[in-house]
Design an enzyme around this catalytic site. Structure first.
Site, PDB file in Angstrom:
ATOM      1  N   HIS A   1      -0.795   5.238 -11.458  1.00  0.00           N
ATOM      2  CA  HIS A   1      -0.965   6.691 -11.613  1.00  0.00           C
ATOM      3  C   HIS A   1      -1.687   7.023 -12.915  1.00  0.00           C
ATOM      4  CE1 HIS A   1       2.555   7.463  -8.642  1.00  0.00           C
ATOM      5  NE2 HIS A   1       1.392   7.423  -8.019  1.00  0.00           N
TER       6      HIS A   1
ATOM      7  N   HIS B   1      -6.525   3.954  -4.577  1.00  0.00           N
ATOM      8  CA  HIS B   1      -5.117   3.945  -4.960  1.00  0.00           C
ATOM      9  C   HIS B   1      -4.504   2.537  -4.892  1.00  0.00           C
ATOM     10  CE1 HIS B   1      -1.021   5.310  -5.426  1.00  0.00           C
ATOM     11  NE2 HIS B   1      -0.691   4.720  -4.293  1.00  0.00           N
TER      12      HIS B   1
ATOM     13  N   GLU C   1      -1.204  -1.687  -1.407  1.00  0.00           N
ATOM     14  CA  GLU C   1       0.121  -1.115  -1.133  1.00  0.00           C
ATOM     15  C   GLU C   1       0.977  -2.144  -0.393  1.00  0.00           C
ATOM     16  OE1 GLU C   1       2.174   1.512  -2.482  1.00  0.00           O
ATOM     17  OE2 GLU C   1       0.302   2.606  -2.288  1.00  0.00           O
TER      18      GLU C   1
ATOM     19  N   ARG D   1      15.302   4.431  -3.696  1.00  0.00           N
ATOM     20  CA  ARG D   1      13.973   4.634  -3.106  1.00  0.00           C
ATOM     21  C   ARG D   1      12.866   4.513  -4.153  1.00  0.00           C
ATOM     22  NH1 ARG D   1      12.122   8.819   1.700  1.00  0.00           N
ATOM     23  NH2 ARG D   1       9.914   8.383   1.513  1.00  0.00           N
TER      24      ARG D   1
ATOM     25  N   LYS E   1       8.292  11.642   3.483  1.00  0.00           N
ATOM     26  CA  LYS E   1       7.772  12.431   2.354  1.00  0.00           C
ATOM     27  C   LYS E   1       6.475  13.082   2.788  1.00  0.00           C
ATOM     28  CE  LYS E   1       9.397  10.194  -1.856  1.00  0.00           C
ATOM     29  NZ  LYS E   1       8.921   9.546  -3.099  1.00  0.00           N
TER      30      LYS E   1
ATOM     31  N   ARG F   1       9.438  27.223  10.262  1.00  0.00           N
ATOM     32  CA  ARG F   1      10.576  26.508   9.646  1.00  0.00           C
ATOM     33  C   ARG F   1      10.854  25.164  10.294  1.00  0.00           C
ATOM     34  NH1 ARG F   1      12.225  31.756   9.836  1.00  0.00           N
ATOM     35  NH2 ARG F   1      12.055  32.807   7.836  1.00  0.00           N
TER      36      ARG F   1
ATOM     37  N   LYS G   1      10.341  -0.785   4.261  1.00  0.00           N
ATOM     38  CA  LYS G   1      10.381   0.611   3.816  1.00  0.00           C
ATOM     39  C   LYS G   1      11.485   1.369   4.549  1.00  0.00           C
ATOM     40  CE  LYS G   1       8.017   4.778   2.537  1.00  0.00           C
ATOM     41  NZ  LYS G   1       6.814   5.524   2.243  1.00  0.00           N
TER      42      LYS G   1
ATOM     43  N   HIS H   1       3.366   1.410  -9.528  1.00  0.00           N
ATOM     44  CA  HIS H   1       2.715   2.719  -9.485  1.00  0.00           C
ATOM     45  C   HIS H   1       2.601   3.430 -10.824  1.00  0.00           C
ATOM     46  CE1 HIS H   1       2.867   2.122  -5.232  1.00  0.00           C
ATOM     47  NE2 HIS H   1       2.358   3.313  -4.980  1.00  0.00           N
TER      48      HIS H   1
ATOM     49  N   GLU I   1      15.515   9.905  -2.444  1.00  0.00           N
ATOM     50  CA  GLU I   1      15.226   9.327  -3.750  1.00  0.00           C
ATOM     51  C   GLU I   1      16.244   9.696  -4.812  1.00  0.00           C
ATOM     52  OE1 GLU I   1      11.085   8.686  -4.325  1.00  0.00           O
ATOM     53  OE2 GLU I   1      11.313   8.669  -6.486  1.00  0.00           O
TER      54      GLU I   1
ATOM     55  N   ASN J   1       8.005   2.613  -5.709  1.00  0.00           N
ATOM     56  CA  ASN J   1       6.944   2.909  -6.672  1.00  0.00           C
ATOM     57  C   ASN J   1       6.610   1.695  -7.534  1.00  0.00           C
ATOM     58  OD1 ASN J   1       6.368   5.737  -6.155  1.00  0.00           O
ATOM     59  ND2 ASN J   1       8.519   5.987  -6.689  1.00  0.00           N
TER      60      ASN J   1
HETATM   61  N1  LIG Z   1       4.020  10.412   1.925  1.00  0.00           N
HETATM   62  C1  LIG Z   1       4.084   9.211   1.400  1.00  0.00           C
HETATM   63  O1  LIG Z   1       5.138   8.573   1.372  1.00  0.00           O
HETATM   64  C2  LIG Z   1       2.826   8.596   0.851  1.00  0.00           C
HETATM   65  C3  LIG Z   1       2.826   7.241   0.488  1.00  0.00           C
HETATM   66  C4  LIG Z   1       1.629   6.682   0.033  1.00  0.00           C
HETATM   67  C5  LIG Z   1       0.478   7.472  -0.050  1.00  0.00           C
HETATM   68  N2  LIG Z   1       0.514   8.782   0.320  1.00  0.00           N
HETATM   69  C6  LIG Z   1      -0.689   9.617   0.250  1.00  0.00           C
HETATM   70  O2  LIG Z   1      -1.669   9.072   1.105  1.00  0.00           O
HETATM   71  C7  LIG Z   1      -2.954   9.508   0.654  1.00  0.00           C
HETATM   72  C8  LIG Z   1      -3.927   8.363   0.750  1.00  0.00           C
HETATM   73  O3  LIG Z   1      -3.995   7.937   2.090  1.00  0.00           O
HETATM   74  P1  LIG Z   1      -5.135   6.950   2.600  1.00  0.00           P
HETATM   75  O4  LIG Z   1      -5.309   5.849   1.638  1.00  0.00           O
HETATM   76  O5  LIG Z   1      -4.810   6.656   4.000  1.00  0.00           O
HETATM   77  O6  LIG Z   1      -6.472   7.816   2.447  1.00  0.00           O
HETATM   78  P2  LIG Z   1      -7.152   8.947   3.373  1.00  0.00           P
HETATM   79  O7  LIG Z   1      -6.165   9.598   4.241  1.00  0.00           O
HETATM   80  O8  LIG Z   1      -7.944   9.782   2.457  1.00  0.00           O
HETATM   81  O9  LIG Z   1      -8.125   8.083   4.307  1.00  0.00           O
HETATM   82  C9  LIG Z   1      -9.209   7.396   3.728  1.00  0.00           C
HETATM   83  C10 LIG Z   1     -10.519   7.691   4.451  1.00  0.00           C
HETATM   84  O10 LIG Z   1     -10.566   6.929   5.645  1.00  0.00           O
HETATM   85  C11 LIG Z   1     -10.894   7.776   6.756  1.00  0.00           C
HETATM   86  N3  LIG Z   1     -10.251   7.156   7.916  1.00  0.00           N
HETATM   87  C12 LIG Z   1      -8.945   7.200   8.234  1.00  0.00           C
HETATM   88  N4  LIG Z   1      -8.710   6.403   9.285  1.00  0.00           N
HETATM   89  C13 LIG Z   1      -9.895   5.860   9.656  1.00  0.00           C
HETATM   90  C14 LIG Z   1     -10.292   4.930  10.642  1.00  0.00           C
HETATM   91  N5  LIG Z   1      -9.389   4.362  11.452  1.00  0.00           N
HETATM   92  N6  LIG Z   1     -11.583   4.610  10.740  1.00  0.00           N
HETATM   93  C15 LIG Z   1     -12.493   5.134   9.862  1.00  0.00           C
HETATM   94  N7  LIG Z   1     -12.175   5.992   8.887  1.00  0.00           N
HETATM   95  C16 LIG Z   1     -10.891   6.344   8.779  1.00  0.00           C
HETATM   96  C17 LIG Z   1     -10.374   9.117   6.355  1.00  0.00           C
HETATM   97  O11 LIG Z   1     -11.011  10.141   7.058  1.00  0.00           O
HETATM   98  C18 LIG Z   1     -10.716   9.131   4.867  1.00  0.00           C
HETATM   99  O12 LIG Z   1     -12.046   9.456   4.667  1.00  0.00           O
HETATM  100  C19 LIG Z   1      -2.768  10.025  -0.741  1.00  0.00           C
HETATM  101  O13 LIG Z   1      -2.917  11.420  -0.746  1.00  0.00           O
HETATM  102  C20 LIG Z   1      -1.346   9.634  -1.089  1.00  0.00           C
HETATM  103  O14 LIG Z   1      -0.725  10.573  -1.965  1.00  0.00           O
HETATM  104  C21 LIG Z   1       1.658   9.347   0.775  1.00  0.00           C
END
Ligand SMILES: NC(=O)c1ccc[n+]([C@@H]2O[C@H](COP(=O)([O-])OP(=O)(O)OC[C@H]3O[C@@H](n4cnc5c(N)ncnc54)[C@H](O)[C@@H]3O)[C@@H](O)[C@H]2O)c1
Length: 334
Positions: A227, A239, A174, A216, A132, A110, A202, A223, A212, A220
């Site tokens: 999406h 993305h 982003e 907040r 989030k 928890r 942010k 987005h 949100e 997006n």
């Molecule tokens: N929680 C939130 O507010 C929020 C906001 C935006 C996005 N997200 C989420 O984030 C995710 C996407 O994240 P992302 O774009 O970071 O992709 P990811 O986490 O998939 O990372 C991309 C790739 O880069 C690799 N990698 C990471 N750091 C590295 C480094 N320093 N050197 C070499 N390789 C590295 C990872 O292993 C992966 O293969 C999505 O699932 C999205 O929904 C969440």
């Protein structure tokens, strides 16, 4: 080093941005933390030293690994290690790692404290900030999750050096969003300062609307189309690249509604071009299907709600004019 704070009363937390920020881990661990469970992926390749007994837990890579099975596996690994609330989770990776590790931190026993060490540009400016967390279901992205604020975030610019170029570009998409949410001169800032400016923006939005209820949703910006592109297959767009096209589209919609002028649309195009991001849809997407998907967006309550620029800044706006939405797609046609 740039030191910021996400101001959330007694859940406020520091965000350190700069070269070598990850070496501050011991400094920001919750007081009295007994052991650290370091959650990462093999491809990340960066180690951290929590300064207390620790164990590394690797999860799978990519969006496909962001599901409840991974959450269960990680929770079971933690249970077998004997993790308790006296321990801390340290997430070292991109948004997939921070989303999964953050969610596990929210639900295991928890709730355990979590420190994020985001290693992608996208996670540094977005995913690791704001609390989030969550995972995907076969029915859709991010459908199961929790708000769970970290106890600290360390955005180390050194670790971005190994990021594949495509992933870096995705982060820039982003980042570009923040140029229209009130961060002035963003493209001209050195990387550390640009990341810090996005985090500050942010943090301010999250502090004003943590769960949100309204404001907040401006995070997006760009987005809704992004999406839809991703749902339709996206033809390999990352993305942030899809968000870049979505930002231009949102500007074109806002101009057609008389909310902004031609110069403001041109500014959107300049920023996106300056980051060398895509400005148009990939070929082969059906405009009618894209627009149909807008009303399925998780953020939409009734009809189509787009986040649009205007005299009061960026805000959610209900748009029921289907021909206008389709017409604006022509401005981002391949
Ligand atoms: N929680 C939130 O507010 C929020 C906001 C935006 C996005 N997200 C989420 O984030 C995710 C996407 O994240 P992302 O774009 O970071 O992709 P990811 O986490 O998939 O990372 C991309 C790739 O880069 C690799 N990698 C990471 N750091 C590295 C480094 N320093 N050197 C070499 N390789 C590295 C990872 O292993 C992966 O293969 C999505 O699932 C999205 O929904 C969440």
């Amino acid at each position: 080093m740039i030191e910021l704070e996400v101001p959330l009363g007694d859940r406020s937390y520091p965000v350190h941005v700069g070269l070598g920020a990850r070496h501050r881990l011991l400094e920001v661990l919750p007081v009295g933390a007994r052991r650290a469970a370091v959650v990462t992926q093999a491809a990340v390749g960066w180690e951290v030293d929590p300064g207390v007994e620790s164990k590394v837990f690797a999860i799978g890579d990519g969006e496909d690994a962001k599901h409840l099975g991974t959450v269960e596996d990680l929770c079971r690994d933690l249970a077998q290690w004997g993790a308790t609330r006296a321990d801390v989770i340290v997430a070292v990776g991109g948004g997939v790692v921070t989303d999964v590790a953050g969610f596990v931190a929210a639900v295991y026993h928890r709730g355990l404290p979590v420190v994020h060490v985001p290693t992608t540009l996208l996670a540094q400016v977005d995913a690791a900030i704001g609390g989030k967390t969550g995972v995907n279901l076969p029915e859709g992205k991010n459908l199961v999750g929790a708000y769970w604020q970290p106890s600290a975030v360390l955005c180390d610019s050194e670790v971005l050096g190994t990021l594949p170029p495509r992933e870096y570009r995705s982060g820039l998409g982003e980042m570009a969003k923040y140029a229209f949410l009130g961060v002035d001169g963003l493209p001209d800032l050195p990387l550390d300062e640009a990341v810090a400016a996005c985090v500050r923006c942010k943090a301010e939005v999250v502090a004003s609307d943590e769960r949100e209820g309204g404001r907040r949703a401006i995070l997006n910006y760009g987005h809704t189309l992004a999406h839809a592109i991703e749902t339709e297959g996206g033809y390999g767009l990352r993305h942030g690249e899809a968000v870049a096209v979505g930002l231009i589209y949102a500007a074109e919609v806002a101009r057609r509604l008389g909310r902004i002028d031609d110069e403001r649309v041109a500014e959107h195009r300049r920023v996106i071009a300056g980051y060398d991001l895509p400005m148009a849809l990939p070929p082969g997407l059906d405009p009618d299907r894209l627009v149909a998907l807008f009303s399925r967006d998780k953020k939409a309550v009734t009809g189509v709600t787009l986040v649009l620029d205007g005299a009061r800044g960026v805000e959610p706006v209900a748009v029921d004019d289907q021909p206008l939405l389709l017409g604006a797609l022509e401005a981002v046609a391949p």
